[in-house]
Scaffold this motif. Structure first.
Motif, PDB file in Angstrom:
ATOM      1  N   ALA A  24       7.272  -6.469   5.307  1.00 38.51           N
ATOM      2  CA  ALA A  24       5.829  -6.649   5.422  1.00 38.51           C
ATOM      3  C   ALA A  24       5.385  -7.867   4.638  1.00 38.51           C
ATOM      4  CB  ALA A  24       5.101  -5.419   4.920  1.00 38.51           C
ATOM      5  N   SER A  25       4.508  -8.628   5.213  1.00 39.08           N
ATOM      6  CA  SER A  25       3.906  -9.756   4.499  1.00 39.08           C
ATOM      7  C   SER A  25       2.423  -9.495   4.328  1.00 39.08           C
ATOM      8  CB  SER A  25       4.140 -11.059   5.261  1.00 39.08           C
ATOM      9  OG  SER A  25       3.550 -10.989   6.540  1.00 39.08           O
ATOM     10  N   GLY A  26       1.853 -10.074   3.305  1.00 42.49           N
ATOM     11  CA  GLY A  26       0.453  -9.817   2.995  1.00 42.49           C
ATOM     12  C   GLY A  26       0.356  -9.102   1.671  1.00 42.49           C
ATOM     13  N   ARG A  27      -0.564  -9.521   0.863  1.00 49.03           N
ATOM     14  CA  ARG A  27      -0.667  -8.974  -0.475  1.00 49.03           C
ATOM     15  C   ARG A  27      -1.178  -7.551  -0.496  1.00 49.03           C
ATOM     16  NH1 ARG A  27      -4.255 -13.381  -3.359  1.00 49.03           N
ATOM     17  NH2 ARG A  27      -5.275 -13.274  -1.325  1.00 49.03           N
ATOM     18  N   THR A  28      -1.680  -7.035   0.639  1.00 42.52           N
ATOM     19  CA  THR A  28      -2.272  -5.711   0.651  1.00 42.52           C
ATOM     20  C   THR A  28      -1.297  -4.633   1.111  1.00 42.52           C
ATOM     21  OG1 THR A  28      -3.103  -6.085   2.882  1.00 42.52           O
ATOM     22  CG2 THR A  28      -4.581  -6.602   1.037  1.00 42.52           C
ATOM     23  N   PHE A  29      -0.016  -4.952   1.146  1.00 43.21           N
ATOM     24  CA  PHE A  29       0.970  -3.986   1.645  1.00 43.21           C
ATOM     25  C   PHE A  29       0.865  -2.649   0.947  1.00 43.21           C
ATOM     26  CE2 PHE A  29       4.766  -2.295   3.341  1.00 43.21           C
ATOM     27  CZ  PHE A  29       5.500  -1.748   2.303  1.00 43.21           C
ATOM     28  N   SER A  30       0.684  -2.671  -0.364  1.00 43.65           N
ATOM     29  CA  SER A  30       0.689  -1.424  -1.119  1.00 43.65           C
ATOM     30  C   SER A  30      -0.527  -0.554  -0.842  1.00 43.65           C
ATOM     31  CB  SER A  30       0.802  -1.713  -2.618  1.00 43.65           C
ATOM     32  OG  SER A  30      -0.323  -2.459  -3.050  1.00 43.65           O
ATOM     33  N   TRP A  31      -1.534  -1.072  -0.144  1.00 46.10           N
ATOM     34  CA  TRP A  31      -2.704  -0.287   0.197  1.00 46.10           C
ATOM     35  C   TRP A  31      -2.448   0.647   1.375  1.00 46.10           C
ATOM     36  CZ3 TRP A  31      -7.146  -4.453   0.412  1.00 46.10           C
ATOM     37  CH2 TRP A  31      -7.261  -5.063  -0.849  1.00 46.10           C
ATOM     38  N   GLY A  33      -0.346   3.243   4.029  1.00 43.80           N
ATOM     39  CA  GLY A  33       0.744   4.119   4.380  1.00 43.80           C
ATOM     40  C   GLY A  33       1.539   3.463   5.493  1.00 43.80           C
ATOM     41  N   MET A  34       2.821   3.781   5.551  1.00 45.17           N
ATOM     42  CA  MET A  34       3.696   3.165   6.540  1.00 45.17           C
ATOM     43  C   MET A  34       4.353   4.223   7.403  1.00 45.17           C
ATOM     44  SD  MET A  34       3.327  -0.012   5.923  1.00 45.17           S
ATOM     45  CE  MET A  34       4.624  -0.638   6.981  1.00 45.17           C
ATOM     46  N   GLY A  35       4.583   3.861   8.647  1.00 44.22           N
ATOM     47  CA  GLY A  35       5.203   4.817   9.551  1.00 44.22           C
ATOM     48  C   GLY A  35       6.210   4.161  10.467  1.00 44.22           C
ATOM     49  N   ALA A  97       4.850   0.510  11.436  1.00 38.41           N
ATOM     50  CA  ALA A  97       3.403   0.372  11.534  1.00 38.41           C
ATOM     51  C   ALA A  97       2.742   0.702  10.199  1.00 38.41           C
ATOM     52  CB  ALA A  97       2.859   1.276  12.632  1.00 38.41           C
ATOM     53  N   ALA A  98       1.523   0.191  10.024  1.00 36.30           N
ATOM     54  CA  ALA A  98       0.774   0.397   8.780  1.00 36.30           C
ATOM     55  C   ALA A  98      -0.556   1.077   9.068  1.00 36.30           C
ATOM     56  CB  ALA A  98       0.532  -0.942   8.082  1.00 36.30           C
ATOM     57  N   THR A  99      -0.928   2.005   8.189  1.00 31.37           N
ATOM     58  CA  THR A  99      -2.143   2.782   8.374  1.00 31.37           C
ATOM     59  C   THR A  99      -2.876   2.977   7.065  1.00 31.37           C
ATOM     60  OG1 THR A  99      -3.020   4.916   9.139  1.00 31.37           O
ATOM     61  CG2 THR A  99      -0.881   4.956   8.074  1.00 31.37           C
ATOM     62  N   ARG A 100      -4.197   3.172   7.160  1.00 26.76           N
ATOM     63  CA  ARG A 100      -4.999   3.558   5.994  1.00 26.76           C
ATOM     64  C   ARG A 100      -5.157   5.080   5.925  1.00 26.76           C
ATOM     65  NH1 ARG A 100      -7.852   0.387   2.442  1.00 26.76           N
ATOM     66  NH2 ARG A 100      -7.594  -1.826   2.880  1.00 26.76           N
ATOM     67  N   VAL A 101      -4.670   5.792   6.936  1.00 32.27           N
ATOM     68  CA  VAL A 101      -4.821   7.244   7.006  1.00 32.27           C
ATOM     69  C   VAL A 101      -3.573   7.901   6.419  1.00 32.27           C
ATOM     70  CG1 VAL A 101      -5.169   9.234   8.500  1.00 32.27           C
ATOM     71  CG2 VAL A 101      -6.237   7.033   9.069  1.00 32.27           C
ATOM     72  N   TYR A 110      -2.938   3.787  13.364  1.00 35.77           N
ATOM     73  CA  TYR A 110      -2.203   2.710  12.717  1.00 35.77           C
ATOM     74  C   TYR A 110      -2.809   1.374  13.120  1.00 35.77           C
ATOM     75  CZ  TYR A 110       1.251   5.872  10.841  1.00 35.77           C
ATOM     76  OH  TYR A 110       1.875   6.860  10.109  1.00 35.77           O
ATOM     77  N   ASP A 111      -3.028   0.545  12.117  1.00 37.24           N
ATOM     78  CA  ASP A 111      -3.756  -0.705  12.326  1.00 37.24           C
ATOM     79  C   ASP A 111      -2.849  -1.880  12.688  1.00 37.24           C
ATOM     80  OD1 ASP A 111      -5.445   0.454   9.482  1.00 37.24           O
ATOM     81  OD2 ASP A 111      -6.291   0.442  11.508  1.00 37.24           O
TER      82      ASP A 111
END
Length: 123
Positions: A24-31, A33-35, A97-101, A110-111
């Protein structure tokens, strides 16, 4: 924004193992959830596993429970899917994929999505 790139797919015999990686790239990775999801030939996209952004809690689909596990390394911006005891039914394109949920199993929640990596299991 998060960009995701999967790797580690390939051809494996039934009973074998593979470990998929998602960079993952982007400084917000840790924000996020990943699936992991997968889509086999002629099938709908299917939930495989998800992991919380912080405490590492996970949910794994019943179809792969006991064989697959998900993990993440926030320091390296990586997510992994360890797949053991593979069967031909696991043949699919696997997506990260990355999600805020938290702990979602729904693709629409997933966003961001990677391009996918092909896993083929021969009998």
């Amino acid at each position: 924004q998060v960009q995701l790139v999967e790797s580690g797919g390939g051809l494996v015999q039934a009973g074998g193992s593979l470990r998929l990686s998602c960079a993952a790239s982007g400084r917000t990775f840790s924000w996020y959830g990943m699936g992991w999801f997968r889509q086999g030939p002629g099938k709908e996209r299917e939930f495989v596993a998800t992991i919380m952004r912080s405490d590492g809690s996970t949910v794994v689909a019943d179809s792969v429970k006991g064989r697959f596990s998900i993990s993440r390394d926030n320091a390296k911006n990586m997510v992994y899917l360890q797949m053991n005891s593979l069967t031909p039914e696991d043949t699919a394109v696997y997506y990260c994929a990355a999600t805020r949920v938290p702990l979602s199993s729904w693709p629409y929640q997933y966003d961001y999505w990677g391009q996918g990596t092909q896993v083929t299991v021969s009998s």
